[in-house]
Each structure stands twice: as C-alpha cells, then as structure tokens.
Design an enzyme around this catalytic site. Structure first.
Site, PDB file in Angstrom:
ATOM      1  N   PRO A  13       0.234  -1.284  -0.158  1.00 40.36           N
ATOM      2  CA  PRO A  13       0.246   0.137   0.281  1.00 40.36           C
ATOM      3  C   PRO A  13       1.017   1.154   0.026  1.00 40.36           C
ATOM      4  O   PRO A  13       1.472   1.692   0.925  1.00 40.36           O
ATOM      5  CB  PRO A  13      -0.821   0.016   1.338  1.00 40.36           C
ATOM      6  CG  PRO A  13      -0.649  -1.800   1.776  1.00 40.36           C
ATOM      7  CD  PRO A  13       1.109  -2.328   1.090  1.00 40.36           C
ATOM      8  N   GLU A  14       0.728   2.339  -1.250  1.00 40.18           N
ATOM      9  CA  GLU A  14       0.799   3.209  -0.995  1.00 40.18           C
ATOM     10  C   GLU A  14       0.202   4.484  -1.321  1.00 40.18           C
ATOM     11  O   GLU A  14      -0.956   3.957  -0.969  1.00 40.18           O
ATOM     12  CB  GLU A  14       2.126   3.522  -2.395  1.00 40.18           C
ATOM     13  CG  GLU A  14       3.631   2.169  -2.148  1.00 40.18           C
ATOM     14  CD  GLU A  14       4.205   2.553  -3.149  1.00 40.18           C
ATOM     15  OE1 GLU A  14       4.750   3.341  -3.971  1.00 40.18           O
ATOM     16  OE2 GLU A  14       4.993   1.133  -3.371  1.00 40.18           O
TER      17      GLU A  14
ATOM     18  N   LYS B 125       0.796   7.999   3.558  1.00 39.46           N
ATOM     19  CA  LYS B 125       0.013   6.747   4.076  1.00 39.46           C
ATOM     20  C   LYS B 125      -0.244   5.900   4.779  1.00 39.46           C
ATOM     21  O   LYS B 125      -0.706   4.971   5.162  1.00 39.46           O
ATOM     22  CB  LYS B 125       1.509   5.549   3.778  1.00 39.46           C
ATOM     23  CG  LYS B 125       2.457   5.153   2.093  1.00 39.46           C
ATOM     24  CD  LYS B 125       3.403   4.440   2.105  1.00 39.46           C
ATOM     25  CE  LYS B 125       4.180   5.091   1.101  1.00 39.46           C
ATOM     26  NZ  LYS B 125       5.874   4.802   1.141  1.00 39.46           N
TER      27      LYS B 125
ATOM     28  N   ARG C  28       2.047 -10.076   7.421  1.00 35.37           N
ATOM     29  CA  ARG C  28       3.374  -9.868   8.122  1.00 35.37           C
ATOM     30  C   ARG C  28       3.740  -8.996   9.633  1.00 35.37           C
ATOM     31  O   ARG C  28       4.683  -9.108  10.134  1.00 35.37           O
ATOM     32  CB  ARG C  28       4.326  -9.634   6.857  1.00 35.37           C
ATOM     33  CG  ARG C  28       4.113 -10.066   6.176  1.00 35.37           C
ATOM     34  CD  ARG C  28       5.701  -9.915   4.835  1.00 35.37           C
ATOM     35  NE  ARG C  28       7.161  -9.446   5.355  1.00 35.37           N
ATOM     36  CZ  ARG C  28       7.788  -8.775   4.725  1.00 35.37           C
ATOM     37  NH1 ARG C  28       7.190  -8.941   3.204  1.00 35.37           N
ATOM     38  NH2 ARG C  28       8.777  -8.489   4.824  1.00 35.37           N
TER      39      ARG C  28
ATOM     40  N   ARG D 244      20.556  17.967  -2.300  1.00 38.43           N
ATOM     41  CA  ARG D 244      21.370  16.971  -1.510  1.00 38.43           C
ATOM     42  C   ARG D 244      21.442  15.949  -2.562  1.00 38.43           C
ATOM     43  O   ARG D 244      21.658  16.204  -3.865  1.00 38.43           O
ATOM     44  CB  ARG D 244      19.288  15.981  -2.035  1.00 38.43           C
ATOM     45  CG  ARG D 244      18.144  16.845  -0.428  1.00 38.43           C
ATOM     46  CD  ARG D 244      18.523  17.056   0.591  1.00 38.43           C
ATOM     47  NE  ARG D 244      18.471  15.811   1.370  1.00 38.43           N
ATOM     48  CZ  ARG D 244      17.624  15.016   1.663  1.00 38.43           C
ATOM     49  NH1 ARG D 244      16.576  16.360   2.051  1.00 38.43           N
ATOM     50  NH2 ARG D 244      17.478  14.326   2.286  1.00 38.43           N
TER      51      ARG D 244
ATOM     52  N   ARG E 199      16.925  -1.795  -1.245  1.00 40.98           N
ATOM     53  CA  ARG E 199      16.087  -1.654  -1.849  1.00 40.98           C
ATOM     54  C   ARG E 199      15.572  -2.253  -3.169  1.00 40.98           C
ATOM     55  O   ARG E 199      16.313  -1.171  -4.367  1.00 40.98           O
ATOM     56  CB  ARG E 199      14.460  -0.442  -1.859  1.00 40.98           C
ATOM     57  CG  ARG E 199      13.880  -0.274  -0.423  1.00 40.98           C
ATOM     58  CD  ARG E 199      13.193  -1.243  -0.024  1.00 40.98           C
ATOM     59  NE  ARG E 199      13.220  -0.559   1.415  1.00 40.98           N
ATOM     60  CZ  ARG E 199      13.795  -1.790   2.395  1.00 40.98           C
ATOM     61  NH1 ARG E 199      14.965  -2.690   2.099  1.00 40.98           N
ATOM     62  NH2 ARG E 199      13.085  -0.847   3.353  1.00 40.98           N
TER      63      ARG E 199
END
Length: 273
Positions: A2-3, A59, A112, A151, A261
């Site tokens: 879920p995003e 989220k 999970r 950044r 990731r």
DNA sequence: CCCGGAACCTGAAGGC
DNA sequence: TGCCTTCAGGTTCCGG
C-alpha cells in the site's frame, strides 16, 4: 504494497461502511497491532466512539472520532482493511476485528505483522513532519526543486523519503522515474529544472492513474470489498524481473539495489549522468 | 542535518 | 519430498 494510491482507495471505499457508525467492539487477535496505547487501554478508549470520517495523509489513514481522538492506521507492507458481516469468517492472517453498530466488521488482515494502529489526541505527533502531498495544488515544481536542492542521495531514495514528499514508495518511485526518464542513482541536487518539472508531472500522472485503477495488487493488497486493484497492469518497469524488455525501446530492464530496495529501470531510457 | 545500512516480520520461491 | 536460504519493503533507529 500500500502506497498513496492504495491507501487513497481504501479510504474512499471504506468510508461508506464506517461513517457515523459506532465502534461496538474490538478484537485484538494479535495484541501487537495496537501500537499506542497498549492493548487494554486501546480497547477501552476506542469502544463506544463514533467514526466521524476518514482522511488520508501520505500512507496514513486517519479516522476522526467523537471524543476528539484520532485512530491512525498504517498498513505498512502487507496490511488490508476488509469489510465483512458479523457472521463472516475472518480472512486468514486477520490480526484485529473492529465491530460496528451496523453488523459490519472491519478485518485488519496483515500476514507480516508490520501494520499498526494508534489512538492519539493530536495527529500531528505522528504526521506532523511529513512532506507535501504530491497531488495537492500547493505541490509545485518549485517546491520539489527546493526540497531536492543540494541533496546528494540518489533520487530514488529521496522519492521514498516521507519527510521529503509523502506517499510514494518503492514501486511508484520506479514508475515515476521511468516516466520522467531519470536514472534512479542520479543525486537529487543534480537534476536540472527541466528534469524536475518532468519529474513533477510524472509523479502526478502516475499516482492519478493508479488511483483511477484502484491501486496495485502486487502482493497482499486487497480493496475493502476483497477484490484486487488493477494499477499494476499499467506498470512499465516496477516489479519486472531483470531481463524483461523495456516497453519503449526493447532494452532489457535492469534490477539494482538502492538503499536496500529492489529498483527496476531501463538503462537506455534512463541513462546515467 | 544528511546519508546509508540494519532491524523488524513471515510467507513465497528457489536451490540442492 | 523437504530443509535451508534468500527475498520482499515501510518505517525507525543507529553510527559515521
């Protein structure tokens, strides 16, 4: 996972079942899902309250309650909120059941056990430091440019940083960067204003399309009625195995790791430098 | 403040 | 067939 588009869909589709309903019971099958306050106090403070509405921030799902408290639910990676009747058998991996006064149950399913619920007086203690909402009118290319300036981290990591921009996770970061033709390892501060403008446009386009498709069911995401979203059918690179070909140029999609990731991109359409 | 890596957790998938 | 290892990633914490 879920995003933003998945959480937005859950909010929209859950709302008609819960609005103005009173919580008549809470079954914490796995107590750890009540993250704050502890389970016993969580139950006593939630039961009896009426749900006034649901909003989404990043989220996070925010259930406003009578009694001036907010129930905050985060689905993390494998959480779902599924609607059922009082007599419905709970789905496998149900960790909590919220009983409502219209004989409706909300099943919090989460294989999970990463998902969690909080009950707080002031929601800003949880969501106060989130970055801008990418679909708000106030989120402009100039704002994005300011936040990326100087950044040095890879743009892929920055897009997933909820303090920089709220709601984007691993799969939509990959889709967004493919759409904008930007290599995931480029540093945030190295992007030109033209690239940032393109990225801004891609973020909104990808997220809006995914909301129209009711979210992406790539792993354990279900809509509240138990059906699947279809946004993953629109994916160009995310979750593709290495070796599949780019839908634009035919080059093999590559998989690399960024900040631990899995990251998918087309080395031809998203060149380095 | 910024950055990168590890930990949390458990089912699925692949190797042998 | 079955055991073992690896992988999946949102968030938080920690060390540099």
């Amino acid at each position: 996972m879920p995003e933003l588009p998945e959480v937005e869909t859950v909010k929209n589709e859950l709302l008609p079942y819960v609005i103005r309903r009173q919580v008549t019971g809470l079954n914490l099958i796995w107590k750890g899902i009540a993250h704050q306050p502890p389970a016993a106090e969580f139950c006593s403070r939630l039961i009896g309250q009426t749900i006034k509405g649901i909003t989404r921030r990043g989220k996070y799902l925010l259930f406003s309650l009578t009694g001036e408290e907010v129930l905050i639910i985060h689905l993390r990676m494998t959480g779902s909120l599924i609607v059922g009747h009082n007599s419905t058998e709970p789905p496998q991996y149900t960790r909590a059941i919220i009983h409502l006064d219209n004989n409706t149950n909300i099943f919090f399913r989460d294989p999970r056990k990463f998902g969690l619920m909080r009950l707080v007086k002031d929601e800003n203690t949880i969501i106060g430091k989130l970055g801008p909402e990418p679909l708000d009118a106030s989120f402009t290319p100039e704002i994005l440019s300011q936040r990326l300036a100087r950044r040095t981290a890879p743009i892929k990591a920055l897009l997933c940083d909820q303090h920089l921009i709220a709601g984007i996770g691993n799969m939509y970061a990959d889709e967004t960067l493919f759409s904008a033709k930007i290599n995931p390892l480029r540093s945030g501060g190295s992007l030109s204003s033209r690239e940032i403008s393109h990225l801004h446009q891609s973020i909104q386009k990808i997220l809006r399309l995914a909301i129209i498709n009711k979210g992406a069911s790539v792993e354990n995401y279900y809509r509240p009625d138990g059906t699947l979203g279809t946004a993953h059918f629109e994916f160009q690179v995310a979750h593709r195995l290495s070796g599949k070909s780019c839908p634009i140029c035919g080059t093999n999609i590559e998989r690399i790791t960024v900040r631990n990731r899995g990251t998918y991109f087309c080395p031809h359409c998203q060149p380095e430098i």
